[in-house]
Design an enzyme around this catalytic site. Structure first.
Site, mmCIF file in Angstrom:
data_model
loop_
_atom_site.group_PDB
_atom_site.id
_atom_site.type_symbol
_atom_site.label_atom_id
_atom_site.label_comp_id
_atom_site.label_asym_id
_atom_site.label_seq_id
_atom_site.Cartn_x
_atom_site.Cartn_y
_atom_site.Cartn_z
ATOM 1 N N TYR A 92 0.860 -1.191 0.000
ATOM 2 C CA TYR A 92 0.000 0.000 0.000
ATOM 3 C C TYR A 92 0.893 1.237 0.000
ATOM 4 O O TYR A 92 1.892 1.287 0.717
ATOM 5 C CB TYR A 92 -0.885 0.016 1.256
ATOM 6 C CG TYR A 92 -1.641 1.316 1.438
ATOM 7 C CD1 TYR A 92 -2.952 1.443 0.988
ATOM 8 C CD2 TYR A 92 -1.037 2.419 2.034
ATOM 9 C CE1 TYR A 92 -3.642 2.637 1.128
ATOM 10 C CE2 TYR A 92 -1.721 3.629 2.179
ATOM 11 C CZ TYR A 92 -3.032 3.722 1.724
ATOM 12 O OH TYR A 92 -3.710 4.902 1.848
ATOM 13 N N GLU A 125 -3.274 7.512 -4.130
ATOM 14 C CA GLU A 125 -3.157 6.245 -3.389
ATOM 15 C C GLU A 125 -3.080 5.056 -4.342
ATOM 16 O O GLU A 125 -3.809 4.995 -5.322
ATOM 17 C CB GLU A 125 -4.381 6.093 -2.474
ATOM 18 C CG GLU A 125 -4.362 4.832 -1.627
ATOM 19 C CD GLU A 125 -5.704 4.596 -0.923
ATOM 20 O OE1 GLU A 125 -5.842 4.993 0.237
ATOM 21 O OE2 GLU A 125 -6.621 4.012 -1.549
#
Ligand code: GDP
Ligand code: MN
Length: 379
Positions: A101, A189
């Site tokens: 992530y 993101e």
């Protein structure tokens, strides 16, 4: 403005971030055509602006045309957390060794950019933050100094990504940072950021929120707008360059300055009314801006009265009053208007309004009185 995954990936690609080859499809035959073009296996992905599409059945692997047909058919029209799928993104499927992530966003409290990186990607990051906070490596980035390659490398080590992912991850983090800063994002993101069995690091998903305040320097953002789901009032307001947010009440609100517009919504609530909208016309109050604002409020069928709350600062009271009077000459207003005009040259402004007073145009000297009158008229 929130981007769809495929738009986010197009944006990423501009900054050199590796993404899979793919294309959009709004129907099953197009989905098959895209799959044939990018090569099997492919992933068929629902384009909705909500996370957790994978779990909801909105992300499916297909190894041949029949499977693409089947998955595209099921996913199109699927309701994912209240978002109905109208568009698919089909991309060449990747082999996944690890899911990470990575994101950048603004930490307003620290007045710095916040980078978050984790070796535990793929799942919702809130879950990682809650269950295993140490697995989320955060860094605060000074916006002036930016993110150096050394800092990025240390960050990758702190997050304990696999050693073979280090160089690829450093490169992508620097690209993602440049996308976030130079690309004027509020959020950039990647989840998951994957490591392939061949040791390549690659973005499999994209979540991008563009900073609307920077849209003036990004004419290319226009192409992202078409698909946004806008309330018709919001759409008209945007086309006129107004800071407008549609609400559900009956008192239309026009104020100058975001703070005053919010206070106006509050005071309408306080005296028992419900604002129909938030509308900040900004510093000036020219006839043009006022006419545009009134026009937008006029299209709202729920509006029963309009409360114009202006505090003249640099703009003088008589200019504001003249602007309002001229605007009224241009737009045929359905609801009665209550005006509170104060600040620089308020007396001169009120004198102008007085000449035009009627039961459709009422001037009050305080915000509270004006709010009460507007709310009464709306009942
Ligand atoms: P989200 O659930 O809305 O966040 O959608 P994602 O794009 O993140 O996809 C969800 C999950 O699907 C990912 O975490 C992967 O596990 C899986 N997935 C997506 N693309 C691929 C792919 O190309 N290959 C494989 N093997 N899995 C994928
Ligand atoms: Mn994801």
């Amino acid at each position: 403005m929130d981007l769809f995954e495929y738009q986010g990936k197009q944006y990423f690609a501009r900054f050199g971030i590796p993404v899979s080859a793919g294309d959009i499809a709004d129907d099953v035959p197009t989905a098959v055509a895209v799959a044939e073009r990018v090569g099997y296996p492919v992933v068929v992905k629902a384009q909705v602006q909500v996370g957790g599409r994978g779990k909801a059945g909105g992300v499916k692997l297909a190894t041949n045309a029949d499977e693409v047909r089947e998955h595209a058919g099921t996913i199109l029209g699927l309701d994912i957390k209240g978002h109905v799928v109208k568009r698919l993104w089909i991309e060449h499927a990747s082999d996944i060794a690890k899911e990470y992530y990575a994101s950048f966003t603004l930490d307003r409290g620290a007045k710095k950019h916040l980078g978050m990186l984790s070796a535990q990607g793929g799942v919702e990051i809130e879950q990682v933050a809650e269950e295993n906070p140490d697995a989320l490596a955060r860094i605060a980035i000074d916006p002036v100094g930016g993110l150096s390659e050394d800092a990025a490398r240390k960050w990758v080590q702190t997050a304990r990504l696999d050693p073979e992912a280090t160089e690829g991850a450093v490169a992508i983090l620097l690209q993602l940072y440049s996308c976030y800063v130079d690309g004027d994002c509020d959020l950039a993101e990647i989840n998951p950021l994957i490591l392939t069995p061949e040791g390549k690091v690659h973005a499999l998903d994209a979540k991008v929120t563009l900073d609307d305040n920077a849209s003036f320097r990004h004419p290319e953002w226009e192409k992202f707008r078409g698909l946004e789901v806008l309330d018709p009032r919001d759409a008209l307001a945007r086309s006129k360059g107004l800071q407008y947010i549609g609400l559900d009440g009956t008192v239309g609100i026009i104020a100058n300055g975001a703070g005053l517009a919010m206070s106006t919504c509050d005071i309408v609530n306080q005296v028992g009314g419900e604002p129909a909208n938030f509308l900040d016309i900004g510093g000036g109050a020219s006839a043009d801006v006022m006419a545009n604002a009134l026009e937008v409020i006029n299209t709202d069928d729920k509006v029963r009265s309009i409360f114009i709350n202006i505090f003249g600062g640099i703009t003088k009271g008589e200019e504001v009053a003249n602007g309002i009077v001229q605007a009224l000459g241009r737009v045929d207003i359905k609801s009665p208007i209550v005006i509170r005009l104060d600040g620089t040259n308020a007396d001169e402004g009120r004198a102008i309004l007085k000449e035009h007073e009627s039961d459709r145009l009422i001037s009050k000297s305080t915000m509270l009185e004006a709010a009460k009158t507007a709310v009464e008229l709306a009942q």
